[in-house]
Design an enzyme around this catalytic site. Sequence first.
Site, short mmCIF file in Angstrom:
data_model
loop_
_atom_site.label_atom_id
_atom_site.label_comp_id
_atom_site.label_asym_id
_atom_site.label_seq_id
_atom_site.Cartn_x
_atom_site.Cartn_y
_atom_site.Cartn_z
N ARG A 121 39.32 57.19 52.15
CA ARG A 121 39.88 56.39 51.44
C ARG A 121 41.11 56.87 50.72
O ARG A 121 40.99 58.04 50.42
CB ARG A 121 38.83 55.81 50.16
CG ARG A 121 37.69 55.09 51.02
CD ARG A 121 36.84 54.42 49.87
NE ARG A 121 37.43 53.24 48.97
CZ ARG A 121 36.89 52.85 48.21
NH1 ARG A 121 35.72 53.18 47.78
NH2 ARG A 121 37.81 51.80 47.59
N SER A 164 45.71 47.94 41.36
CA SER A 164 44.34 48.64 41.45
C SER A 164 43.95 49.10 39.94
O SER A 164 44.75 49.92 39.41
CB SER A 164 44.39 49.95 42.45
OG SER A 164 43.48 50.61 42.13
N ASP A 313 36.14 42.05 44.74
CA ASP A 313 34.88 42.61 45.09
C ASP A 313 34.01 41.22 45.59
O ASP A 313 33.04 41.37 46.26
CB ASP A 313 34.12 43.38 44.22
CG ASP A 313 34.73 44.71 44.16
OD1 ASP A 313 35.39 45.09 44.92
OD2 ASP A 313 34.61 45.15 43.08
N ARG A 344 36.72 45.78 54.75
CA ARG A 344 35.96 44.58 54.45
C ARG A 344 36.55 43.35 55.47
O ARG A 344 35.77 42.32 55.46
CB ARG A 344 35.91 44.42 52.94
CG ARG A 344 35.08 45.14 52.52
CD ARG A 344 34.62 44.79 50.85
NE ARG A 344 33.87 45.78 50.53
CZ ARG A 344 33.73 46.21 49.35
NH1 ARG A 344 34.43 45.70 48.08
NH2 ARG A 344 32.81 46.88 48.80
N ARG A 387 28.43 45.59 49.37
CA ARG A 387 29.02 43.94 49.14
C ARG A 387 28.80 43.24 50.59
O ARG A 387 28.52 41.99 50.52
CB ARG A 387 30.64 44.07 48.86
CG ARG A 387 30.77 44.80 47.63
CD ARG A 387 30.75 44.06 46.52
NE ARG A 387 31.03 45.05 45.39
CZ ARG A 387 30.36 45.15 44.26
NH1 ARG A 387 29.31 44.38 44.11
NH2 ARG A 387 30.51 46.03 43.21
#
Length: 431
Positions: A121, A164, A313, A344, A387
């Site tokens: 990340r 963020s 999220d 995602r 998630r």
Amino acid sequence: MTRVEPAISLAGHIAVPGDKSISHRAVLLGAVAEGVTTIGGFGRSRDTEATIAAVRTLGVEVLEDDADTLRVRGVGLGKLAPSSGPIDCRNAGTLLRLLAGLAAGQEGRFELTGDESLRRRPMERIAEPLRRMGAEVSTENGCPPLVVEGRPLRGIRYELPVASAQVKSCLLLAGVQARRDQTTVIEPFTTRDHTEVMLEAAGAAIRRRPRSVSVSPARRLQLGAVQVPGDFSAAAPFVVAATIVPGSELTLHDVGLNPTRTGLLDVLARMGARVTVLNRRRVGGEPVGDLDVRSAELVASSIEALDVPRMVDELPLFALAASCARGESIVRGASELRVKESDRIEAVATGLRALGARISATPDGFRVKGVPTRPRGGEIDSYGDHRIAMMGGVAGLISRQGVHIHDADSVDVSFPGFFDLLENVAQRSRP
Ligand code: S3P
């Protein structure tokens, strides 16, 4: 592998674990506060346990009175003990980025790393502004391990290139330790504000404007007690499940309703959902309420960049809800999803398509052609992302044939016991 069978409806009264974002912050701020911070309603999970372990490595005593009550004996600002080895933040981006902000104002060398997913990340987003404040920070090709050598810091004015809360929080935690000058963080879109709420409660001078927040250097912080509300992001799978599975009536108690987190409720309302907030109150500076959810037929809705941080999220769950809504839904401006615990955008599009949904990935979101019937079901890979595993569980309830979730244990990252609670509320025979 876990299998979730179709449900006729959902019913009951539940509570979800304490908020993960607030739990991380309470332990981290408690660690550098004066005296003992008592944390009630702590959201125990793999991520927040990594935070407890990290501050212990840095010389902070954490007493676990019971599963959700902690006492953190703070060492005071600037007094964390540098550890000889790397600090393992496991899967927790919030831990790594916030701890880097604390470490930047400290003397000594701190090496922060994590699991395979965290080591992919992006970290230059915190390294670059921390360097501007005077810290020495190195990354490995922009990713962890991150090595922070704390220095006397100066406050800066910094415009975030991406919205963020983790980057904003990192800079506020560095800024509160600066020797001189305020730190001002300007955000393109409003993100969750738990750090500023808690810093203020701890006595820091915080100035908030609609799109920016400033913190002044402080000598000391004192938190005392923090009561953590239920995690909206843990409630969200149940809100979506009770909305899309016909005949459902579900109540979720003591859910954190900070408006910087509840974008999903606004979007679901636009789509025709029936969610009522009852018993609104404030717990430790954070808004809290109970959610009464009845199922509803949904219509499509679209999400723009401005909406993304308030539901970042929850976008996988939105995609699932959109796949059951009448019409085409589009998500734009959500490229941040590509650098979460998994990519995602790909995980959601591939996963939901495998279950029968009509969804395609775009560079910064997805396009969903909703059909108001139950999807077929099948198998879905969580890619080790909590998630995505939770989205798969909810999809199982609304599916015709059930859903197998690979790597379902990843839910432990934020919500151990998720599948048991889902089974508790799922009705499988007509009353
Ligand atoms: C978080 C901020 C968000 C969110 C993450 C928790 C936090 O990340 O996705 O789960 O606690 O500050 P970004 O700030 O990277 O968007």
